[in-house]
Design a protein around this motif. Structure first.
Motif, PDB file in Angstrom:
ATOM      1  N   GLN A 156       0.809  -1.228   0.000  1.00 11.50           N
ATOM      2  CA  GLN A 156       0.000   0.000   0.000  1.00 11.50           C
ATOM      3  C   GLN A 156       0.847   1.285   0.000  1.00 11.50           C
ATOM      4  N   SER A 157       2.149   1.186   0.299  1.00 12.66           N
ATOM      5  CA  SER A 157       3.020   2.377   0.392  1.00 12.66           C
ATOM      6  C   SER A 157       2.413   3.462   1.277  1.00 12.66           C
ATOM      7  N   VAL A 158       1.898   3.043   2.415  1.00 15.06           N
ATOM      8  CA  VAL A 158       1.326   4.005   3.372  1.00 15.06           C
ATOM      9  C   VAL A 158       2.305   4.200   4.533  1.00 15.06           C
ATOM     10  N   ILE A 159       2.880   3.074   5.005  1.00 21.73           N
ATOM     11  CA  ILE A 159       3.979   3.162   5.972  1.00 21.73           C
ATOM     12  C   ILE A 159       5.247   3.356   5.147  1.00 21.73           C
ATOM     13  N   HIS A 160       5.951   4.461   5.376  1.00 20.34           N
ATOM     14  CA  HIS A 160       7.091   4.769   4.500  1.00 20.34           C
ATOM     15  C   HIS A 160       8.403   4.197   4.996  1.00 20.34           C
ATOM     16  N   SER A 161       8.430   3.716   6.224  1.00 22.00           N
ATOM     17  CA  SER A 161       9.520   2.934   6.824  1.00 22.00           C
ATOM     18  C   SER A 161       9.374   2.978   8.334  1.00 22.00           C
ATOM     19  N   MET A 162      10.199   2.166   9.022  1.00 24.11           N
ATOM     20  CA  MET A 162      10.038   2.018  10.471  1.00 24.11           C
ATOM     21  C   MET A 162      11.397   1.869  11.155  1.00 24.11           C
ATOM     22  N   GLU A 200      12.874  -0.027  14.641  1.00 23.37           N
ATOM     23  CA  GLU A 200      12.600  -0.907  15.777  1.00 23.37           C
ATOM     24  C   GLU A 200      13.637  -0.628  16.860  1.00 23.37           C
ATOM     25  N   TYR A 201      13.159  -0.495  18.095  1.00 24.77           N
ATOM     26  CA  TYR A 201      14.047  -0.155  19.213  1.00 24.77           C
ATOM     27  C   TYR A 201      14.261  -1.349  20.146  1.00 24.77           C
ATOM     28  N   ALA A 202      15.288  -1.216  20.996  1.00 26.46           N
ATOM     29  CA  ALA A 202      15.690  -2.293  21.915  1.00 26.46           C
ATOM     30  C   ALA A 202      14.549  -2.726  22.831  1.00 26.46           C
ATOM     31  N   ASP A 203      13.641  -1.820  23.148  1.00 24.70           N
ATOM     32  CA  ASP A 203      12.554  -2.180  24.071  1.00 24.70           C
ATOM     33  C   ASP A 203      11.375  -2.837  23.358  1.00 24.70           C
ATOM     34  N   GLY A 204      11.505  -3.069  22.050  1.00 21.68           N
ATOM     35  CA  GLY A 204      10.428  -3.721  21.304  1.00 21.68           C
ATOM     36  C   GLY A 204       9.515  -2.744  20.590  1.00 21.68           C
ATOM     37  N   SER A 205       9.651  -1.443  20.860  1.00 23.45           N
ATOM     38  CA  SER A 205       8.824  -0.453  20.165  1.00 23.45           C
ATOM     39  C   SER A 205       9.209  -0.385  18.696  1.00 23.45           C
ATOM     40  N   VAL A 206       8.212  -0.225  17.844  1.00 26.22           N
ATOM     41  CA  VAL A 206       8.464   0.018  16.422  1.00 26.22           C
ATOM     42  C   VAL A 206       7.763   1.324  16.057  1.00 26.22           C
ATOM     43  N   LEU A 207       8.534   2.323  15.622  1.00 25.52           N
ATOM     44  CA  LEU A 207       7.950   3.602  15.229  1.00 25.52           C
ATOM     45  C   LEU A 207       7.918   3.709  13.716  1.00 25.52           C
ATOM     46  N   ALA A 208       6.772   4.147  13.210  1.00 24.15           N
ATOM     47  CA  ALA A 208       6.596   4.257  11.762  1.00 24.15           C
ATOM     48  C   ALA A 208       6.163   5.667  11.400  1.00 24.15           C
ATOM     49  N   GLN A 209       6.401   6.059  10.160  1.00 27.60           N
ATOM     50  CA  GLN A 209       5.831   7.293   9.633  1.00 27.60           C
ATOM     51  C   GLN A 209       4.884   6.891   8.516  1.00 27.60           C
ATOM     52  N   LEU A 210       3.670   7.434   8.550  1.00 24.78           N
ATOM     53  CA  LEU A 210       2.651   7.089   7.564  1.00 24.78           C
ATOM     54  C   LEU A 210       2.239   8.328   6.776  1.00 24.78           C
ATOM     55  N   GLY A 211       1.696   8.097   5.606  1.00 18.80           N
ATOM     56  CA  GLY A 211       1.154   9.200   4.820  1.00 18.80           C
ATOM     57  C   GLY A 211       0.790   8.698   3.442  1.00 18.80           C
ATOM     58  N   ASN A 212       0.082   9.528   2.687  1.00 16.25           N
ATOM     59  CA  ASN A 212      -0.182   9.162   1.292  1.00 16.25           C
ATOM     60  C   ASN A 212       1.128   9.113   0.536  1.00 16.25           C
ATOM     61  N   PRO A 213       1.223   8.243  -0.471  1.00 16.89           N
ATOM     62  CA  PRO A 213       2.462   8.224  -1.260  1.00 16.89           C
ATOM     63  C   PRO A 213       2.550   9.445  -2.167  1.00 16.89           C
ATOM     64  N   ASP A 214       3.139  10.506  -1.643  1.00 21.13           N
ATOM     65  CA  ASP A 214       3.275  11.766  -2.382  1.00 21.13           C
ATOM     66  C   ASP A 214       4.581  12.402  -1.905  1.00 21.13           C
ATOM     67  N   PRO A 252      -5.111  14.526   3.096  1.00 21.40           N
ATOM     68  CA  PRO A 252      -4.951  13.768   4.344  1.00 21.40           C
ATOM     69  C   PRO A 252      -5.084  12.266   4.102  1.00 21.40           C
ATOM     70  N   LEU A 253      -4.376  11.502   4.909  1.00 19.31           N
ATOM     71  CA  LEU A 253      -4.418  10.039   4.794  1.00 19.31           C
ATOM     72  C   LEU A 253      -5.754   9.532   5.333  1.00 19.31           C
ATOM     73  N   ASP A 254      -6.471   8.796   4.503  1.00 17.44           N
ATOM     74  CA  ASP A 254      -7.755   8.224   4.920  1.00 17.44           C
ATOM     75  C   ASP A 254      -7.549   6.730   5.178  1.00 17.44           C
ATOM     76  N   LEU A 255      -7.273   6.395   6.448  1.00 17.92           N
ATOM     77  CA  LEU A 255      -6.944   5.004   6.780  1.00 17.92           C
ATOM     78  C   LEU A 255      -8.097   4.053   6.511  1.00 17.92           C
ATOM     79  N   CYS A 256      -9.324   4.530   6.692  1.00 17.66           N
ATOM     80  CA  CYS A 256     -10.471   3.645   6.448  1.00 17.66           C
ATOM     81  C   CYS A 256     -10.601   3.330   4.961  1.00 17.66           C
ATOM     82  N   ALA A 257     -10.219   4.298   4.116  1.00 15.43           N
ATOM     83  CA  ALA A 257     -10.240   4.033   2.670  1.00 15.43           C
ATOM     84  C   ALA A 257      -9.115   3.069   2.309  1.00 15.43           C
ATOM     85  N   VAL A 258      -7.955   3.187   2.979  1.00 16.44           N
ATOM     86  CA  VAL A 258      -6.846   2.251   2.730  1.00 16.44           C
ATOM     87  C   VAL A 258      -7.276   0.843   3.160  1.00 16.44           C
TER      88      VAL A 258
END
Ligand code: NAD
Ligand code: MG
Length: 394
Positions: A248-254, A256-270, A291-297
Motif C-alpha cells: 500500500q506504500s502508506v507506511i514509508h519505513s520504520m 525498531e528499538y531495543a525495548d520492542g517499540s516500532v515507530l513508523a511514519q505514515l502518509g499518502n504516497p506523495d 490527508p491520509l484516509d486510513l479507512c479508505a486504505v
C-alpha cells in the motif's frame, strides 16, 4: 526567508519541490535552477520563480534556454557545464540545495553543497551510494545539515530521536525496516518476467517518478540503493537493515528499538510530504498533500521480498558488505543497464546479470578519493557497455 537552489528542477522531484515552494512565497525564494533537457519547462520555472541563475549541460542548450527565458520576459542568467552546476550549489547566497539530479551526474554538485555547509536536501541517492564515506566526511567537514528526501529515509529520520546524530548508541536502535511497494511486477509469475517492456516497468502502482528510478523499483535495485543509503545516513550495519514488502506504500519505513517499540511514519504516497518536511525542518508546513484516509486504505499488508523475483536486492547487500568502491561499481553498471533496457537494447532480466558480472570483475575497486571513484565509475560503465554490446550482437 530561505534561498534555494534546485538541481534537477525539471524532473519529478524538482517539479514537486517547486510545487511546495510555490505554496510558501513568504518562506522560500529560488536562487538557481538546473535541468538537462525539457528546456521549455525550465524556462517557465525560471520565469515563475524569478530565478537568478539557470544551469544546463552545454552551450547550445544555454543559448536556447536564454532565448526561451527572454520570451517569458524574465531576467534569469543562463550558465552551463559541470563547474557552474557546482557553483550554484555552493554560492554564498544559497541556504539550501535540493539535490534531485538522477544518477552519478549529481555527485559533484551535491558534494559541493555539502562542503559549503548548506542544508542539503538529498534525493539523489546514487551520489551517496557511490561515495558514502567521502560524502559523509564532506558533510561533517563542511558542517552541512543533511536531510533525506527519499521517502523511506525521511520516514526513518522522523522516527529517530532528535539526539540520534549526537549519540546514536543511546537511542537503542535494533533495526531499520525499509518498506518496499514491490513495484509493478510483485504479483506477476517470475517465469513471465522475460519479455517486460520499458513502459510496463515504468508503470508503478503507487508512485509517479522518473523512468530510471521506476525501473529500479521494478527490479528492486531501488531498495538495494536505499539499503546502502540507510547505512550511510544512519550509521547502521547491513544486518540491522531489513526490507519488507508493503504494497500500500502508506507506511514509508520504520525503526525498531531495543525495548520492542516500532515507530513508523505514515502518509499518502506523495513526495511533497518528505520534501516539505525537509524544507521546513524542524517546522511543519502545508505540502498540498491530501490527508491520509486510513479507512479508505482499509488494510496494511507485509511480506518478505522474494530474491528470485528481485535479484538486485541481494546484489546490493553484497555490494554494501564488500564496501570500498563496490557500491559505486554496482551503481554505474546498473545505470548503464537500465539505460540500455529503457532504449530497447537490453532485456529486463539481463539488468541484474550485467550488474552481477561487472561487480565480479571489479570486486577490489577502491574509494580513496572522488577521482578514484570517478575512474571506478567509468571502468564499470565501460564493462557494462561491453556486456550490453555483446548481448546485442548475440
Ligand atoms: P527525473 O528523471 O524525473 O529527473 C532528473 C533530473 O535530473 C532532471 O531535471 C534532469 O534534467 C536532470 N538530469 C538528468 N541527467 C542529468 C545530467 N547528466 N546532468 C545534469 N542533470 C541531469 O528523476 P526523479 O524521479 O526526479 O529522480 C531524481 C532523483 O531523486 C534520483 O536520484 C531518484 O533516485 C531520487 N528519488 C526520486 C523519487 C521520486 O519519487 N521521483 C523518490 C525518491 C528518490
Ligand atoms: Mg524511496
Amino acid at each position: 526567508m530561505q534561498s534555494l537552489t534546485v538541481l534537477g528542477a525539471t524532473g519529478s522531484i524538482g517539479v514537486s519541490t517547486l510545487d511546495v515552494v510555490a505554496r510558501h512565497p513568504d518562506r522560500y525564494r529560488i536562487f538557481a535552477l538546473s535541468g538537462k533537457t525539457q528546456l521549455e519547462r525550465l524556462a517557465a520555472q525560471c520565469a515563475q520563480f524569478s530565478a537568478q541563475y539557470a544551469v544546463v549541460d552545454d552551450a547550445a542548450s544555454a543559448t536556447r534556454l536564454q532565448g526561451l527565458i527572454a520570451e517569458h520576459g524574465a531576467r534569469t542568467e543562463v550558465l552551463h557545464g559541470a563547474d557552474q552546476l557546482a557553483a550554484i550549489a555552493e554560492a554564498p547566497e544559497v541556504d539550501a540545495v535540493m539535490a534531485a539530479i538522477v544518477g552519478a551526474a549529481g555527485l559533484r554538485p551535491t558534494l559541493a553543497a555539502a562542503r559549503a555547509g548548506k542544508r542539503v536536501l538529498l534525493a539523489n541517492k546514487e551520489a551517496l551510494v557511490m561515495s558514502g564515506a567521502l560524502f559523509m566526511a564532506a558533510v561533517e567537514a563542511g558542517g552541512a545539515t543533511l536531510l533525506p528526501i527519499d521517502s523511506e529515509h525521511n520516514a526513518v529520520f522522523q522516527a529517530l530521536p532528535p539526539t540520534y546524530r549526537r549519540d546514536p548508541a543511546a537511542a537503542g536502535v535494533r533495526r531499520i525496516l525499509l518498506t518496499a511497494s514491490g513495484g509493478p511486477f510483485r504479483d506477476r509469475h517470475v517465469d513471465t518476467l522475460a519479455g517486460i517492456s520499458p513502459d510496463e516497468a515504468c508503470a508503478h502502482p503507487n508512485w509517479v517518478m522518473g523512468r530510471k528510478i521506476s525501473v529500479d523499483s521494478a527490479t528492486m535495485m531501488n531498495k538495494g540503493l536505499e539499503v546502502i543509503e540507510a547505512h550511510w545516513l544512519f550509521g547502521v550495519p547491513p544486518e540491522q537493515i531489513d526490507v519488507v514488502v508493503h504494497r500500500q506504500s502508506v507506511i514509508h519505513s520504520m525503526v525498531e528499538y531495543a525495548d520492542g517499540s516500532v515507530l513508523a511514519q505514515l502518509g499518502n504516497p506523495d513526495m511533497r510530504t518528505p520534501i516539505a518536511h525537509a524544507l521546513a525542518f524542524p517546522d511543519r508546513i502545508n505540502a498540498g498533500v491530501s490527508p491520509l484516509d486510513l479507512c479508505a486504505v482499509g488494510r496494511l499488508d507485509f511480506e518478505k521480498p522474494d530474491p528470485r523475483r528481485f535479484p538486485c536486492l541481494p546484489l546490493a547487500y553484497a555490494a554494501l558488505r564488500a564496501g570500498r568502491g563496490v557500491p559505486a561499481v554496482m551503481n554505474a553498471a546498473n545505470e548503464v543497464a537500465v539505460d540500455a533496457f529503457l532504449s530497447g537494447r537490453l532485456a529486463y532480466l539481463a539488468i541484474a546479470r550485467v550488474v552481477e558480472s561487472v561487480m565480479a570483475r571489479l570486486a577490489s575497486a577502491g574509494d580513496g578519493s572522488i577521482e578514484e571513484l570517478e575512474s571506478v565509475d567509468a571502468e564499470a560503465r565501460a564493462l557494462a557497455c561491453e556486456w550490453v554490446a555483446s548481448a546485442e550482437a548475440a
